[in-house]
Scaffold this active site. Structure first.
Site, PDB file in Angstrom:
ATOM      1  N   CYS A 127      37.768  37.069 -16.298  1.00 23.33           N
ATOM      2  CA  CYS A 127      37.108  36.933 -15.004  1.00 23.33           C
ATOM      3  C   CYS A 127      36.602  38.280 -14.497  1.00 23.33           C
ATOM      4  O   CYS A 127      37.172  39.327 -14.814  1.00 23.33           O
ATOM      5  CB  CYS A 127      38.085  36.342 -13.988  1.00 23.33           C
ATOM      6  SG  CYS A 127      38.702  34.731 -14.495  1.00 23.33           S
ATOM      7  N   ALA A 153      29.276  26.469 -17.670  1.00 19.41           N
ATOM      8  CA  ALA A 153      29.320  27.420 -16.558  1.00 19.41           C
ATOM      9  C   ALA A 153      29.920  26.689 -15.363  1.00 19.41           C
ATOM     10  O   ALA A 153      29.375  26.717 -14.257  1.00 19.41           O
ATOM     11  CB  ALA A 153      27.931  27.955 -16.250  1.00 19.41           C
ATOM     12  N   SER A 166      43.092  25.330 -21.500  1.00 17.72           N
ATOM     13  CA  SER A 166      42.786  25.271 -20.079  1.00 17.72           C
ATOM     14  C   SER A 166      41.318  24.932 -19.836  1.00 17.72           C
ATOM     15  O   SER A 166      40.420  25.428 -20.524  1.00 17.72           O
ATOM     16  CB  SER A 166      43.105  26.624 -19.434  1.00 17.72           C
ATOM     17  OG  SER A 166      42.754  26.630 -18.068  1.00 17.72           O
ATOM     18  N   ASN A 215      38.854  33.248 -25.685  1.00 15.89           N
ATOM     19  CA  ASN A 215      38.136  32.552 -24.633  1.00 15.89           C
ATOM     20  C   ASN A 215      36.692  32.377 -25.117  1.00 15.89           C
ATOM     21  O   ASN A 215      36.352  32.782 -26.231  1.00 15.89           O
ATOM     22  CB  ASN A 215      38.195  33.358 -23.331  1.00 15.89           C
ATOM     23  CG  ASN A 215      38.141  32.487 -22.092  1.00 15.89           C
ATOM     24  OD1 ASN A 215      37.474  31.462 -22.089  1.00 15.89           O
ATOM     25  ND2 ASN A 215      38.819  32.898 -21.037  1.00 15.89           N
ATOM     26  N   LEU A 237      35.126  27.687 -13.071  1.00 13.90           N
ATOM     27  CA  LEU A 237      36.554  27.608 -12.767  1.00 13.90           C
ATOM     28  C   LEU A 237      36.845  26.804 -11.496  1.00 13.90           C
ATOM     29  O   LEU A 237      37.669  27.189 -10.666  1.00 13.90           O
ATOM     30  CB  LEU A 237      37.160  29.017 -12.678  1.00 13.90           C
ATOM     31  CG  LEU A 237      37.111  29.810 -13.993  1.00 13.90           C
ATOM     32  CD1 LEU A 237      37.349  31.280 -13.744  1.00 13.90           C
ATOM     33  CD2 LEU A 237      38.127  29.266 -14.993  1.00 13.90           C
TER      34      LEU A 237
END
Length: 307
Positions: A131, A71, A22, A193, A74
């Site tokens: 998150c 950075a 992703s 991640n 998202l």
């Protein structure tokens, strides 16, 4: 001999173990002129939130030794626009499509899951728990086993399809988090991640990223990722998806031998957009060369010396 590359990810069967990670593959259409999307084991799209997000201000990508810091924040079109504008194309692919989701509180995760439940063209969801939880002062959901389990349970109650939870490496013991999300209803786990890092411009004496810190990915994190995958594969009884610095077939095979049933390719897509095709071919060549009938025979086949 034509080796069998198919793998089982809980209730999901993949034609081969090579998935996209992703945030590194857009919504797949961006890559259609560069490779055969239908050959992929699965496509994982950019992380989705309830509302559209512009992400962080630039600069938001910095190259590092053996990797990169990002950075991006998202950035995405939001779940409704995704279903309306992106999914019609994705639904035509032969490869399964997984929607990656993220929220700022447990309720937003649950609402996202509900909106994707039963939607044609979505074969499963991957839950990003790296998150920040705004109701707990910005602590990441994946940093605490209890919170990680609560998020997974909330998603599981609202989503009936295959559920993967993506684990953060920025924890003391990743196996505790892995067990908690499996107890919460996850069908599989993916890891790792990105690792939190930063870079400094020595001439301006300022951070190179506007966000100050970012997520480190690429070959630099592979040894850490491989270690965590090996640990988690021993700790849970669900399929594990390995992520972190996979650039070629040998990297992918290391993860599979260490216990991963499948792998996700991320940063390598920026360096070589056809790398996933080469990895699939390389795994098949390896199996043929070694006389191994199925890639499933390799999963967790690592031999640990006993002294």
């Amino acid at each position: 001999m034509n080796p069998d590359l198919s793998v089982d990810m809980g209730r999901l069967r993949l034609k081969n173990p090579v998935m996209t990670a992703s945030g590194t593959f857009g919504y797949a259409k961006e890559f259609e002129s560069l490779l055969s999307l239908d050959r992929l084991g699965a496509v994982v799209v950019k992380g989705l939130s309830l509302a559209p997000s512009k992400g962080n201000p630039p600069p938001r990508i910095v190259e590092t030794a053996c990797g990169m810091l990002n950075a991006i924040g998202l950035e995405n079109v939001g779940v409704d626009a995704f279903i309306r504008e992106k999914l019609p194309y994705l639904a035509k692919l032969e490869a399964p499509v997984l929607a990656n989701i993220y929220g700022t509180d447990i309720e937003s995760y649950a609402e996202l899951a509900a909106r994707l439940d039963g939607i044609e063209g979505i074969s499963g969801i991957e839950v990003n728990i790296s998150c920040p939880n705004v109701k707990q002062g910005g602590v990441a959901f994946g940093a605490d086993a209890h919170t990680a389990q609560k998020v997974t349970q909330a998603v599981r109650r609202r989503y009936q399809g295959p559920l993967i939870v993506k684990l953060s490496p920025n924890v003391t013991d990743v196996t505790l988090i892995a067990r908690s999300v499996v107890d919460g209803g996850a069908d599989a786990v993916s890891l790792i991640n990105t690792l939190t890092g930063m870079a400094v411009d020595i001439h301006t004496r300022r951070p190179r990223l506007a966000n100050i810190t970012g997520g480190l990915s690429g070959p630099a994190i592979k040894p850490v990722a491989l270690r965590m995958v090996w640990q988690v594969a021993q700790a849970v009884d669900v399929p594990v998806i390995g992520i972190g610095g996979i650039m070629n077939a040998e990297d992918a095979l290391e993860f599979i031998i260490a216990g991963a049933s499948a792998v996700q390719v991320g940063t390598a897509n920026f360096v070589n957009p056809r790398c996933t095709m080469e990895i699939i071919d390389g795994i098949e060549d390896y199996l043929r060369e070694k006389g191994i009938a199925s890639v499933r025979e390799l999963v967790g086949s690592i031999e640990i010396p006993r002294f």
